[in-house]
Write a protein that holds these residues in place. Sequence first.
Motif, PDB file in Angstrom:
ATOM      1  N   PHE A  49       0.830  -1.197   0.000  1.00 22.00           N
ATOM      2  CA  PHE A  49       0.000   0.000   0.000  1.00 22.00           C
ATOM      3  C   PHE A  49       0.869   1.253   0.000  1.00 22.00           C
ATOM      4  O   PHE A  49       1.955   1.262   0.567  1.00 22.00           O
ATOM      5  CB  PHE A  49      -0.908   0.014   1.235  1.00 22.00           C
ATOM      6  CG  PHE A  49      -1.904  -1.101   1.247  1.00 22.00           C
ATOM      7  CD1 PHE A  49      -3.131  -0.956   0.631  1.00 22.00           C
ATOM      8  CD2 PHE A  49      -1.619  -2.300   1.850  1.00 22.00           C
ATOM      9  CE1 PHE A  49      -4.056  -1.982   0.619  1.00 22.00           C
ATOM     10  CE2 PHE A  49      -2.533  -3.345   1.859  1.00 22.00           C
ATOM     11  CZ  PHE A  49      -3.754  -3.184   1.237  1.00 22.00           C
ATOM     12  N   THR A  50       0.367   2.294  -0.647  1.00 21.14           N
ATOM     13  CA  THR A  50       1.004   3.601  -0.602  1.00 21.14           C
ATOM     14  C   THR A  50      -0.052   4.610  -0.192  1.00 21.14           C
ATOM     15  O   THR A  50      -1.251   4.346  -0.301  1.00 21.14           O
ATOM     16  CB  THR A  50       1.589   4.003  -1.976  1.00 21.14           C
ATOM     17  OG1 THR A  50       0.529   4.081  -2.931  1.00 21.14           O
ATOM     18  CG2 THR A  50       2.639   3.013  -2.452  1.00 21.14           C
ATOM     19  N   TRP A  51       0.402   5.765   0.293  1.00 19.51           N
ATOM     20  CA  TRP A  51      -0.560   6.794   0.683  1.00 19.51           C
ATOM     21  C   TRP A  51      -0.160   8.128   0.115  1.00 19.51           C
ATOM     22  O   TRP A  51       0.977   8.326  -0.301  1.00 19.51           O
ATOM     23  CB  TRP A  51      -0.737   6.847   2.177  1.00 19.51           C
ATOM     24  CG  TRP A  51       0.499   7.095   3.021  1.00 19.51           C
ATOM     25  CD1 TRP A  51       1.746   7.475   2.608  1.00 19.51           C
ATOM     26  CD2 TRP A  51       0.590   6.964   4.427  1.00 19.51           C
ATOM     27  NE1 TRP A  51       2.601   7.599   3.671  1.00 19.51           N
ATOM     28  CE2 TRP A  51       1.911   7.289   4.821  1.00 19.51           C
ATOM     29  CE3 TRP A  51      -0.298   6.613   5.422  1.00 19.51           C
ATOM     30  CZ2 TRP A  51       2.336   7.274   6.125  1.00 19.51           C
ATOM     31  CZ3 TRP A  51       0.137   6.601   6.728  1.00 19.51           C
ATOM     32  CH2 TRP A  51       1.429   6.919   7.073  1.00 19.51           C
ATOM     33  N   TYR A  52      -1.143   9.034   0.058  1.00 25.30           N
ATOM     34  CA  TYR A  52      -0.909  10.356  -0.494  1.00 25.30           C
ATOM     35  C   TYR A  52      -1.302  11.407   0.539  1.00 25.30           C
ATOM     36  O   TYR A  52      -2.391  11.343   1.109  1.00 25.30           O
ATOM     37  CB  TYR A  52      -1.717  10.547  -1.771  1.00 25.30           C
ATOM     38  CG  TYR A  52      -1.512  11.908  -2.397  1.00 25.30           C
ATOM     39  CD1 TYR A  52      -0.330  12.210  -3.068  1.00 25.30           C
ATOM     40  CD2 TYR A  52      -2.466  12.901  -2.278  1.00 25.30           C
ATOM     41  CE1 TYR A  52      -0.114  13.458  -3.613  1.00 25.30           C
ATOM     42  CE2 TYR A  52      -2.262  14.154  -2.830  1.00 25.30           C
ATOM     43  CZ  TYR A  52      -1.090  14.425  -3.492  1.00 25.30           C
ATOM     44  OH  TYR A  52      -0.874  15.663  -4.018  1.00 25.30           O
ATOM     45  N   ALA A  53      -0.417  12.354   0.781  1.00 28.89           N
ATOM     46  CA  ALA A  53      -0.627  13.480   1.703  1.00 28.89           C
ATOM     47  C   ALA A  53      -0.883  13.028   3.144  1.00 28.89           C
ATOM     48  O   ALA A  53      -1.898  13.369   3.740  1.00 28.89           O
ATOM     49  CB  ALA A  53      -1.763  14.382   1.205  1.00 28.89           C
ATOM     50  N   PRO A  54       0.058  12.268   3.734  1.00 28.01           N
ATOM     51  CA  PRO A  54      -0.108  11.788   5.109  1.00 28.01           C
ATOM     52  C   PRO A  54       0.209  12.863   6.161  1.00 28.01           C
ATOM     53  O   PRO A  54       1.359  13.211   6.373  1.00 28.01           O
ATOM     54  CB  PRO A  54       0.883  10.623   5.195  1.00 28.01           C
ATOM     55  CG  PRO A  54       1.966  11.004   4.227  1.00 28.01           C
ATOM     56  CD  PRO A  54       1.284  11.746   3.117  1.00 28.01           C
ATOM     57  N   LYS A  55      -0.837  13.358   6.799  1.00 29.83           N
ATOM     58  CA  LYS A  55      -0.686  14.404   7.817  1.00 29.83           C
ATOM     59  C   LYS A  55      -0.979  13.828   9.201  1.00 29.83           C
ATOM     60  O   LYS A  55      -2.035  13.231   9.411  1.00 29.83           O
ATOM     61  CB  LYS A  55      -1.649  15.557   7.521  1.00 29.83           C
ATOM     62  CG  LYS A  55      -1.393  16.218   6.147  1.00 29.83           C
ATOM     63  CD  LYS A  55      -2.456  17.214   5.796  1.00 29.83           C
ATOM     64  CE  LYS A  55      -3.599  16.722   4.989  1.00 29.83           C
ATOM     65  NZ  LYS A  55      -3.469  15.841   3.889  1.00 29.83           N
ATOM     66  N   VAL A  56      -0.044  13.997  10.132  1.00 34.85           N
ATOM     67  CA  VAL A  56      -0.232  13.513  11.495  1.00 34.85           C
ATOM     68  C   VAL A  56      -1.295  14.368  12.181  1.00 34.85           C
ATOM     69  O   VAL A  56      -1.225  15.596  12.169  1.00 34.85           O
ATOM     70  CB  VAL A  56       1.089  13.562  12.300  1.00 34.85           C
ATOM     71  CG1 VAL A  56       0.859  13.160  13.745  1.00 34.85           C
ATOM     72  CG2 VAL A  56       2.133  12.670  11.650  1.00 34.85           C
ATOM     73  N   MET A  57      -2.272  13.689  12.782  1.00 30.88           N
ATOM     74  CA  MET A  57      -3.344  14.384  13.484  1.00 30.88           C
ATOM     75  C   MET A  57      -3.066  14.447  14.993  1.00 30.88           C
ATOM     76  O   MET A  57      -3.182  15.487  15.607  1.00 30.88           O
ATOM     77  CB  MET A  57      -4.691  13.695  13.243  1.00 30.88           C
ATOM     78  CG  MET A  57      -5.039  13.567  11.761  1.00 30.88           C
ATOM     79  SD  MET A  57      -5.055  15.120  10.877  1.00 30.88           S
ATOM     80  CE  MET A  57      -6.482  15.870  11.578  1.00 30.88           C
TER      81      MET A  57
END
Length: 79
Positions: A49-57
Amino acid sequence: MRSHCGYIYTCEAGGTEIGKTYATNVVAKAGDIIAVSVDHITKTGTGTFTWYAPKVMDIRKDKTEPDTAAVLERMSAER
């Protein structure tokens, strides 16, 4: 990992590394479960899996284990 812009975390889910987050001011220690907001998750042809725009909440104090591969499957199918 601390960078000049903040903290960047390498994350895993489903027993495999999914990627690094964008820089954040949230301070977590190794083993903490963090909530990450992403625009989308994609399953590759090799099954990873890959992700796009991972922002820590935030840090998830209510969880003790990372998400499973089934959660990633569901999120990638929702796209």
